[in-house]
Design a protein around this motif. Structure first.
Motif, PDB file in Angstrom:
ATOM      1  N   SER A 127       7.288   2.231 -37.980  1.00 20.59           N
ATOM      2  CA  SER A 127       5.952   1.651 -37.973  1.00 20.59           C
ATOM      3  C   SER A 127       5.510   0.712 -36.783  1.00 20.59           C
ATOM      4  O   SER A 127       4.345   0.789 -36.233  1.00 20.59           O
ATOM      5  CB  SER A 127       5.870   0.652 -39.219  1.00 20.59           C
ATOM      6  OG  SER A 127       6.530  -0.414 -39.440  1.00 20.59           O
ATOM      7  N   GLN A 128       6.715   0.522 -35.834  1.00 19.83           N
ATOM      8  CA  GLN A 128       6.292  -0.366 -34.835  1.00 19.83           C
ATOM      9  C   GLN A 128       6.748   0.397 -33.391  1.00 19.83           C
ATOM     10  O   GLN A 128       6.568  -0.172 -32.433  1.00 19.83           O
ATOM     11  CB  GLN A 128       7.306  -1.477 -34.828  1.00 19.83           C
ATOM     12  CG  GLN A 128       7.194  -2.512 -35.700  1.00 19.83           C
ATOM     13  CD  GLN A 128       5.759  -3.132 -36.049  1.00 19.83           C
ATOM     14  OE1 GLN A 128       5.339  -3.655 -35.051  1.00 19.83           O
ATOM     15  NE2 GLN A 128       5.476  -3.161 -37.301  1.00 19.83           N
ATOM     16  N   VAL A 129       6.848   1.709 -33.596  1.00 17.39           N
ATOM     17  CA  VAL A 129       7.131   2.400 -32.424  1.00 17.39           C
ATOM     18  C   VAL A 129       5.618   2.601 -31.701  1.00 17.39           C
ATOM     19  O   VAL A 129       4.638   3.173 -32.424  1.00 17.39           O
ATOM     20  CB  VAL A 129       7.622   4.001 -32.793  1.00 17.39           C
ATOM     21  CG1 VAL A 129       7.753   4.971 -31.922  1.00 17.39           C
ATOM     22  CG2 VAL A 129       9.123   3.518 -33.303  1.00 17.39           C
ATOM     23  N   PRO A 130       5.690   2.697 -30.418  1.00 17.55           N
ATOM     24  CA  PRO A 130       4.455   2.933 -29.791  1.00 17.55           C
ATOM     25  C   PRO A 130       3.974   4.246 -29.567  1.00 17.55           C
ATOM     26  O   PRO A 130       3.874   4.740 -28.471  1.00 17.55           O
ATOM     27  CB  PRO A 130       4.599   2.103 -28.499  1.00 17.55           C
ATOM     28  CG  PRO A 130       5.897   2.140 -28.261  1.00 17.55           C
ATOM     29  CD  PRO A 130       6.744   1.974 -29.347  1.00 17.55           C
ATOM     30  N   ILE A 131       3.828   5.040 -30.383  1.00 16.11           N
ATOM     31  CA  ILE A 131       3.338   6.326 -30.383  1.00 16.11           C
ATOM     32  C   ILE A 131       2.054   6.625 -31.248  1.00 16.11           C
ATOM     33  O   ILE A 131       1.989   6.221 -32.274  1.00 16.11           O
ATOM     34  CB  ILE A 131       4.448   7.413 -30.910  1.00 16.11           C
ATOM     35  CG1 ILE A 131       5.697   7.444 -30.024  1.00 16.11           C
ATOM     36  CG2 ILE A 131       3.698   8.861 -30.771  1.00 16.11           C
ATOM     37  CD1 ILE A 131       6.641   8.476 -30.602  1.00 16.11           C
ATOM     38  N   GLY A 132       0.899   6.870 -30.518  1.00 11.53           N
ATOM     39  CA  GLY A 132      -0.302   7.070 -31.185  1.00 11.53           C
ATOM     40  C   GLY A 132      -0.829   8.456 -31.623  1.00 11.53           C
ATOM     41  O   GLY A 132       0.014   9.412 -31.549  1.00 11.53           O
ATOM     42  N   HIS A 133      -1.946   8.831 -31.659  1.00 11.58           N
ATOM     43  CA  HIS A 133      -2.286  10.248 -31.796  1.00 11.58           C
ATOM     44  C   HIS A 133      -3.622  10.226 -31.363  1.00 11.58           C
ATOM     45  O   HIS A 133      -4.547   9.519 -31.196  1.00 11.58           O
ATOM     46  CB  HIS A 133      -2.193  10.754 -33.249  1.00 11.58           C
ATOM     47  CG  HIS A 133      -3.313  10.084 -34.204  1.00 11.58           C
ATOM     48  ND1 HIS A 133      -3.358   8.689 -34.947  1.00 11.58           N
ATOM     49  CD2 HIS A 133      -4.550  10.605 -34.426  1.00 11.58           C
ATOM     50  CE1 HIS A 133      -4.417   8.801 -35.473  1.00 11.58           C
ATOM     51  NE2 HIS A 133      -5.138   9.809 -35.257  1.00 11.58           N
ATOM     52  N   VAL A 134      -3.816  11.544 -31.082  1.00  8.25           N
ATOM     53  CA  VAL A 134      -5.396  12.135 -30.965  1.00  8.25           C
ATOM     54  C   VAL A 134      -5.242  13.413 -31.421  1.00  8.25           C
ATOM     55  O   VAL A 134      -4.803  14.306 -31.129  1.00  8.25           O
ATOM     56  CB  VAL A 134      -5.660  12.207 -29.260  1.00  8.25           C
ATOM     57  CG1 VAL A 134      -6.887  12.927 -29.010  1.00  8.25           C
ATOM     58  CG2 VAL A 134      -5.367  11.062 -28.433  1.00  8.25           C
ATOM     59  N   THR A 135      -6.435  13.443 -32.511  1.00  6.18           N
ATOM     60  CA  THR A 135      -6.415  14.500 -33.201  1.00  6.18           C
ATOM     61  C   THR A 135      -6.822  15.841 -32.465  1.00  6.18           C
ATOM     62  O   THR A 135      -7.861  15.581 -31.852  1.00  6.18           O
ATOM     63  CB  THR A 135      -7.132  14.545 -34.674  1.00  6.18           C
ATOM     64  OG1 THR A 135      -6.658  13.279 -35.291  1.00  6.18           O
ATOM     65  CG2 THR A 135      -7.149  15.714 -35.453  1.00  6.18           C
ATOM     66  N   ASN A 136      -6.338  16.677 -32.447  1.00  7.21           N
ATOM     67  CA  ASN A 136      -6.749  18.128 -31.906  1.00  7.21           C
ATOM     68  C   ASN A 136      -8.120  18.613 -32.252  1.00  7.21           C
ATOM     69  O   ASN A 136      -8.420  18.696 -33.726  1.00  7.21           O
ATOM     70  CB  ASN A 136      -5.604  19.301 -32.080  1.00  7.21           C
ATOM     71  CG  ASN A 136      -4.536  19.150 -31.307  1.00  7.21           C
ATOM     72  OD1 ASN A 136      -4.141  18.210 -30.376  1.00  7.21           O
ATOM     73  ND2 ASN A 136      -3.432  19.948 -31.471  1.00  7.21           N
ATOM     74  N   GLY A 137      -8.834  18.938 -31.303  1.00  4.75           N
ATOM     75  CA  GLY A 137      -9.979  19.638 -31.772  1.00  4.75           C
ATOM     76  C   GLY A 137      -9.973  21.095 -31.077  1.00  4.75           C
ATOM     77  O   GLY A 137      -9.031  21.610 -30.498  1.00  4.75           O
ATOM     78  N   VAL A 138     -11.225  21.518 -31.162  1.00  2.00           N
ATOM     79  CA  VAL A 138     -11.316  22.792 -30.385  1.00  2.00           C
ATOM     80  C   VAL A 138     -12.608  22.821 -29.569  1.00  2.00           C
ATOM     81  O   VAL A 138     -13.504  21.912 -29.808  1.00  2.00           O
ATOM     82  CB  VAL A 138     -11.647  24.081 -31.442  1.00  2.00           C
ATOM     83  CG1 VAL A 138     -10.352  24.276 -32.415  1.00  2.00           C
ATOM     84  CG2 VAL A 138     -13.001  23.870 -32.390  1.00  2.00           C
ATOM     85  N   HIS A 139     -12.818  23.675 -28.737  1.00  2.00           N
ATOM     86  CA  HIS A 139     -13.776  23.619 -27.565  1.00  2.00           C
ATOM     87  C   HIS A 139     -14.860  24.590 -28.427  1.00  2.00           C
ATOM     88  O   HIS A 139     -14.713  25.921 -28.688  1.00  2.00           O
ATOM     89  CB  HIS A 139     -13.393  24.450 -26.325  1.00  2.00           C
ATOM     90  CG  HIS A 139     -14.462  24.563 -25.366  1.00  2.00           C
ATOM     91  ND1 HIS A 139     -15.092  25.846 -24.992  1.00  2.00           N
ATOM     92  CD2 HIS A 139     -15.076  23.664 -24.660  1.00  2.00           C
ATOM     93  CE1 HIS A 139     -16.006  25.347 -23.987  1.00  2.00           C
ATOM     94  NE2 HIS A 139     -16.031  24.229 -24.036  1.00  2.00           N
ATOM     95  N   LEU A 140     -16.096  24.302 -28.747  1.00  2.00           N
ATOM     96  CA  LEU A 140     -16.846  24.664 -29.613  1.00  2.00           C
ATOM     97  C   LEU A 140     -17.499  25.907 -28.906  1.00  2.00           C
ATOM     98  O   LEU A 140     -17.605  27.143 -29.539  1.00  2.00           O
ATOM     99  CB  LEU A 140     -18.167  23.756 -29.887  1.00  2.00           C
ATOM    100  CG  LEU A 140     -17.799  22.868 -31.009  1.00  2.00           C
ATOM    101  CD1 LEU A 140     -19.195  22.250 -31.353  1.00  2.00           C
ATOM    102  CD2 LEU A 140     -17.627  23.748 -32.412  1.00  2.00           C
TER     103      LEU A 140
END
Length: 583
Positions: free
Chosen positions: A396-409
């Motif tokens: 829970s303390q590991v510095p890895i985040g996220h950016v949820t994949n999207g698509v190019h409309l």
């Protein structure tokens, strides 16, 4: 590297700009631009799989002459040309509004594959699709970016399936004459832009330029006359099963990629490694700084301050790791230029949970990047669990985040849906989608009109399936059972669910088949039947993945399912668009 990209034998003076538009992939996500090429010759547009260069090379000159005198065509042509010129300018973009006066130092975006258009098949799956969508979105937003990959002249591979569902692999060389690729030449006209050491000898690296709107993608190429025959093939194929070849490709991508950008005078502000294949980019920049007199400790700080790493793979076994002895043999004693000894260099890529002597590409990328992210909220959790040993912390303390994949409309949304939304929301709705008032307007959309558009897209998919089956029957297939498996028995009016992914075991394409009785009841329900369309490739060296694919293929032959499961061969972007929009 002598083939001129976009060679067009004839264009009337009045429509010379067609060549300019066709050689920039901006057209591929613009409704008016696609319609412009479709109007030249609709049948040829379909036969060339929406490739405007090939269309302009093959269309009759008399037809181009007729277009150059047609007032309706010329009005559309002038509008598209104006949109194109505005789209490539710096004004009016999100980046210009949010960062007025900002220096145009680009983001350097390194990735092993890019899926930008089916005519340039240097991709295998989701990683490439995401990279391609990132390039297009950056262009739309006005974010300065220079992308770097490899030019796989033989692409990934072409898929053929035997009657028993076993995958066979073949290669088809990309013709640069029908792609918008142009060779990048040095000041003296030399295609060799940079050199690097590989196995103790000089390897010469060239590059091809590919424009996607405002964004330039540089695809590195070793197929130069100055290289030995074996070295010329290093960049030919994507993701081979040969671990040594893969290591060499990743060494070329990372090290030569940095050097090519330097040779072209490109000075990035941020460096993004998209998956661990690009980790040597970070190592090469560390070497540069130390060679320029910066201490190793300070160099690591500077690299981390300007580097981002995105990890994609949710299982530990999917991350590349190479024996440190192989890295030493191929790259040479690079640590001598980095102010460290062999053991210190090895520790950069050492996974604490691996007792062997391996150099882990994801590990070195995480250690040398100031920001690390996964590609979904759940993937953040999994990545923290997999890699928590690197930080010796609770996950829970590991510095890895996220950016949820999207698509190019602009790439993936069907034309019919975009036209429907344009009419209801206004042509600028894509600029306003963050506003709650727009979503209130979405709720007022004509349900019947939306359903008609959806039904029509399903018909387009099924028409495509039948046409592809007809062509394959004419050219390749001999067994009539192939026609049923290819989806010719599917019904356009039945709920169609699509599964199109790389056939790796952890993606579990055959999970649906575990309870055959329940599946049969779903498929043949007289009131609410369901049907499934599968497509995708297993890596040529992935035997378990091939077995999963074979199980799905054999299920499509099972008479108990009454032709309600189909498998579409040779998955690629052109097919992907139809599946995304038609299921």
């Amino acid at each position: 590297m002598t083939s001129p990209a976009g060679f067009i034998p004839y264009l009337p003076e009045r429509v010379q700009g067609l060549a300019t538009i066709a050689t920039n992939l901006w057209w591929s996500w613009q409704l008016d631009a696609r319609d412009l090429f479709r109007q030249i010759d609709g049948n040829l547009w379909q036969r060339t799989r929406h490739n405007p260069l090939e269309l302009l090379q093959r269309v009759e000159p008399a037809r181009l002459q007729a277009c150059s005198r047609d007032e309706g065509f010329l009005a559309l042509y002038d509008r598209v040309l104006g949109e194109f010129e505005r789209a490539l300018g710096p004004e009016g973009t999100w980046f210009a509004r949010e960062h007025p006066g900002a220096l145009q130092r680009p983001v350097a975006y390194f990735c092993a594959e890019f899926a930008l258009h089916n005519s340039i098949p240097v991709y295998s799956g989701g990683l490439g699709v995401l990279a391609g969508d990132h390039c297009k979105a950056a262009s739309d937003l006005g974010v300065p970016m220079a992308a770097v990959g490899l030019f796989y002249v033989k692409g990934y591979f072409d898929q053929r399936l035997r009657a028993d569902g076993r995958q066979e692999d073949s290669d088809e060389v990309i013709s640069t004459a029908t792609t918008p690729l142009t060779p990048v030449l040095g000041p003296d006209g030399d295609p060799a832009l940079v050199t690097l050491q590989l196995d103790g000898r000089d390897l010469y690296i060239g590059a091809w330029r590919l424009n996607a709107g405002r964004i330039t993608v540089y695809l590195l190429d070793t197929d130069l006359e100055r290289n030995a025959a074996a070295d010329r093939e290093l960049s030919h194929k994507l993701y081979t099963g040969n671990a040594e070849l893969r290591l060499k490709q990743e060494w070329i991508l990372g090290v030569a990629g940095v050097r090519v950008l330097r040779a072209l005078g490109i000075d990035p502000s941020v460096w993004h490694a998209n998956e661990g294949h690009a980790a040597f980019m970070l190592v090469e920049r560390l070497r540069e700084l130390v060679c320029n007199g910066v201490s190793t400790e300070e160099a690591v700080k500077q690299i981390r301050a300007s580097s981002i790493f995105t990890t994609h793979t949710p299982v530990a076994a999917g991350h590349d790791a190479f024996p440190i002895a192989d890295v030493e043999r191929i790259a040479g004693p690079i640590w001598n230029d980095m102010g460290m000894d062999r053991d210190a260099f090895a520790r950069l890529g050492q996974n604490p949970s691996d007792s062997g002597h391996h150099f882990h590409m994801t590990v070195v990328a995480m250690r040398l990047s100031g920001r690390v992210n996964g590609v979904a909220a759940r993937h953040e959790v999994e990545s923290r669990r997999i890699w928590h040993d690197l930080w010796r912390r609770d996950p829970s303390q590991v510095p890895i985040g996220h950016v949820t994949n999207g698509v190019h409309l602009g790439t993936w949304m069907a034309q019919r849906i975009r036209v429907l939304l344009n009419g209801h929301l206004g042509a600028d709705w894509e600029e306003r989608f963050d506003g709650p008032e727009m979503w209130e307007r979405v709720l007022e959309l004509d349900d019947a009109a939306l359903w008609r558009a959806h039904e029509r897209l399903g018909q387009v998919l099924h028409s495509y399936i039948r046409e592809e089956a007809r062509h394959r029957w004419r050219d390749h297939w001999k067994d009539p059972a192939k026609l049923a498996v290819a989806g010719t028995l599917l019904s356009p009016s039945t709920l169609t669910i699509g599964f199109a992914r790389r056939f790796a075991t952890y993606k579990r394409a055959d999970l649906l088949l575990r309870d055959a009785d329940r599946l049969r009841r779903l498929l043949v329900n007289p009131r609410r039947p369901v049907q499934f369309v599968f497509s995708g490739k297993a890596h040529p060296a992935d035997e378990p993945g091939k077995e999963v694919l074979q199980r799905v293929y054999l299920a499509a032959q099972d008479h108990n399912f009454m032709g309600r499961i189909a498998f579409l061969e040779d998955y690629e972007l052109h097919l992907a668009h139809r599946m995304v929009q038609g299921v």
